[in-house]
Design an enzyme around this catalytic site. Structure first.
Site, PDB file in Angstrom:
ATOM      1  N   SER A 142       0.801  -1.226   0.000  1.00 52.92           N
ATOM      2  CA  SER A 142       0.000   0.000   0.000  1.00 52.92           C
ATOM      3  C   SER A 142       0.839   1.284   0.000  1.00 52.92           C
ATOM      4  O   SER A 142       0.282   2.380  -0.018  1.00 52.92           O
ATOM      5  CB  SER A 142      -0.931   0.015   1.211  1.00 52.92           C
ATOM      6  OG  SER A 142      -0.173  -0.114   2.416  1.00 52.92           O
ATOM      7  N   CYS A 159       8.494  -1.585   5.874  1.00 53.95           N
ATOM      8  CA  CYS A 159       7.951  -0.419   5.184  1.00 53.95           C
ATOM      9  C   CYS A 159       8.633  -0.272   3.825  1.00 53.95           C
ATOM     10  O   CYS A 159       9.720  -0.811   3.580  1.00 53.95           O
ATOM     11  CB  CYS A 159       8.183   0.838   6.015  1.00 53.95           C
ATOM     12  SG  CYS A 159       7.332   0.859   7.607  1.00 53.95           S
ATOM     13  N   GLU A 190      10.160   2.239   2.645  1.00 51.79           N
ATOM     14  CA  GLU A 190      11.464   2.881   2.745  1.00 51.79           C
ATOM     15  C   GLU A 190      12.570   1.860   3.010  1.00 51.79           C
ATOM     16  O   GLU A 190      13.667   1.953   2.464  1.00 51.79           O
ATOM     17  CB  GLU A 190      11.467   3.939   3.854  1.00 51.79           C
ATOM     18  CG  GLU A 190      10.597   5.137   3.558  1.00 51.79           C
ATOM     19  CD  GLU A 190       9.197   5.008   4.115  1.00 51.79           C
ATOM     20  OE1 GLU A 190       8.572   6.036   4.415  1.00 51.79           O
ATOM     21  OE2 GLU A 190       8.717   3.856   4.261  1.00 51.79           O
ATOM     22  N   ARG A 247      -3.325   8.919  -1.537  1.00 53.42           N
ATOM     23  CA  ARG A 247      -2.880   9.564  -0.299  1.00 53.42           C
ATOM     24  C   ARG A 247      -1.696  10.490  -0.520  1.00 53.42           C
ATOM     25  O   ARG A 247      -1.417  11.365   0.306  1.00 53.42           O
ATOM     26  CB  ARG A 247      -2.517   8.504   0.746  1.00 53.42           C
ATOM     27  CG  ARG A 247      -3.716   7.764   1.314  1.00 53.42           C
ATOM     28  CD  ARG A 247      -3.294   6.790   2.395  1.00 53.42           C
ATOM     29  NE  ARG A 247      -2.566   5.655   1.859  1.00 53.42           N
ATOM     30  CZ  ARG A 247      -1.655   4.950   2.540  1.00 53.42           C
ATOM     31  NH1 ARG A 247      -1.332   5.317   3.766  1.00 53.42           N
ATOM     32  NH2 ARG A 247      -1.066   3.907   1.983  1.00 53.42           N
ATOM     33  N   CYS A 294       7.887   6.539   9.087  1.00 55.07           N
ATOM     34  CA  CYS A 294       7.582   6.212  10.479  1.00 55.07           C
ATOM     35  C   CYS A 294       8.870   6.308  11.309  1.00 55.07           C
ATOM     36  O   CYS A 294       9.973   6.499  10.784  1.00 55.07           O
ATOM     37  CB  CYS A 294       6.980   4.818  10.595  1.00 55.07           C
ATOM     38  SG  CYS A 294       8.163   3.467  10.298  1.00 55.07           S
ATOM     39  N   CYS A 352      11.672   3.743  10.410  1.00 50.09           N
ATOM     40  CA  CYS A 352      12.360   4.083   9.160  1.00 50.09           C
ATOM     41  C   CYS A 352      13.285   5.279   9.358  1.00 50.09           C
ATOM     42  O   CYS A 352      14.383   5.319   8.796  1.00 50.09           O
ATOM     43  CB  CYS A 352      11.347   4.375   8.066  1.00 50.09           C
ATOM     44  SG  CYS A 352      10.473   2.909   7.473  1.00 50.09           S
ATOM     45  N   TYR A 363      19.208   8.421  19.267  1.00 49.57           N
ATOM     46  CA  TYR A 363      20.275   7.448  19.439  1.00 49.57           C
ATOM     47  C   TYR A 363      20.946   7.204  18.095  1.00 49.57           C
ATOM     48  O   TYR A 363      20.282   7.128  17.062  1.00 49.57           O
ATOM     49  CB  TYR A 363      19.701   6.130  19.958  1.00 49.57           C
ATOM     50  CG  TYR A 363      20.667   4.971  19.931  1.00 49.57           C
ATOM     51  CD1 TYR A 363      21.620   4.813  20.933  1.00 49.57           C
ATOM     52  CD2 TYR A 363      20.629   4.032  18.901  1.00 49.57           C
ATOM     53  CE1 TYR A 363      22.509   3.751  20.909  1.00 49.57           C
ATOM     54  CE2 TYR A 363      21.520   2.965  18.873  1.00 49.57           C
ATOM     55  CZ  TYR A 363      22.451   2.831  19.882  1.00 49.57           C
ATOM     56  OH  TYR A 363      23.326   1.783  19.850  1.00 49.57           O
TER      57      TYR A 363
END
Length: 252
Positions: free
Chosen positions: A31, A57, A59, A85, A91, A94, A128
């Site tokens: 998606s 994902c 990415e 979209r 996210c 990623c 981090y």
């Protein structure tokens, strides 16, 4: 946050991600589409793989696709969702992976004013850092400096809020249609307050004055505080031609 100007090459990455997203159809397992550009100007594309066990994902999939193609460090990345979209931001997972594996990549994100680019570190402040990532670094230059850098007429640059680490790096000349790059080494990074900067510290030559340097920096970094801490970065280039006339050398 100030948006960065989109170069034509960067728009190509966004267009590639959005175009691929329109082809995904209604399959819930795929998606999101992603596209990423490497330093040679090649665009790599991929889609996500949704699964309840934690499928990657888009990415992350495009990072693998780029690595399989021998891409090296990535310059720009974008992701877009299906069903119209459009552009979507990465996210948290990623963002962390991008920061560790491609710490100099620019990420396309949607804003009220349209697509914008952010350095990945701006998407993860106070984060981090994975110490064993061994990421290859990129140092960006305006394309007009290619000849000066390639011939060692330019061996330093003044930066603000643009962390550069000593060590090997690919020197990237932004929006260069030929996608020319140089291999080099950042030899030192010194930190100085702009209002206390001396000609020697700034490594000025060719008649450039501190006032001219400050004017150039203010133009390049709108809103730059007069007491800002700037970085004086020195570097060498593999196969550079030292000893040429240095009067045209620029420092910004």
């Amino acid at each position: 946050m100030v948006s960065m100007k989109l170069f034509d090459s960067e728009r190509r990455v966004i267009d590639a991600a959005e175009r691929l997203a329109t082809l995904l159809g209604s399959d819930p397992n795929h998606s999101v589409a992603a596209a990423a550009m490497d330093t040679a100007g090649r665009i790599h594309e991929a889609v996500n793989v949704y699964h309840f066990t934690g499928g990657p994902c888009a990415e992350l999939v495009v990072l693998g696709a780029a690595a399989a193609a021998g891409a090296g460090p990535l310059v720009t990345i974008a992701a877009a969702g299906d069903q119209g979209r459009g552009l979507i931001p990465p996210c948290g997972r990623c963002r962390q992976a991008l920061l560790d594996l491609h710490p100099d990549v620019f990420v396309a994100v949607p804003t009220d004013a349209g697509p914008a680019l952010r350095p990945i570190r701006k998407l993860l402040p106070d984060t981090y850092f994975f110490p064993d990532a061994a990421a290859h670094r990129i140092v960006r230059f305006n394309k007009r400096y290619y000849e000066a850098v390639a011939t060692a007429q330019k061996t330093s640059t003044v930066r603000y809020d643009d962390p550069i680490a000593p060590g090997p790096a690919t020197f990237l000349f932004e929006d260069d249609e030929a996608h020319r790059t140089l291999n080099g080494t950042v030899t030192s990074v010194e930190h100085h307050r702009l209002d206390r900067l001396t000609t020697a510290q700034a490594r000025l030559d060719g008649g450039t004055t501190i006032d001219e340097l400050k004017t150039g920096l203010q133009s390049h970094y709108p809103g730059l505080p007069s007491d800002a801490e700037v970085e004086i970065v020195t570097f060498t280039v593999e196969g550079g031609t030292p000893g040429l006339p240095r009067g045209s050398r620029k420092t910004i």
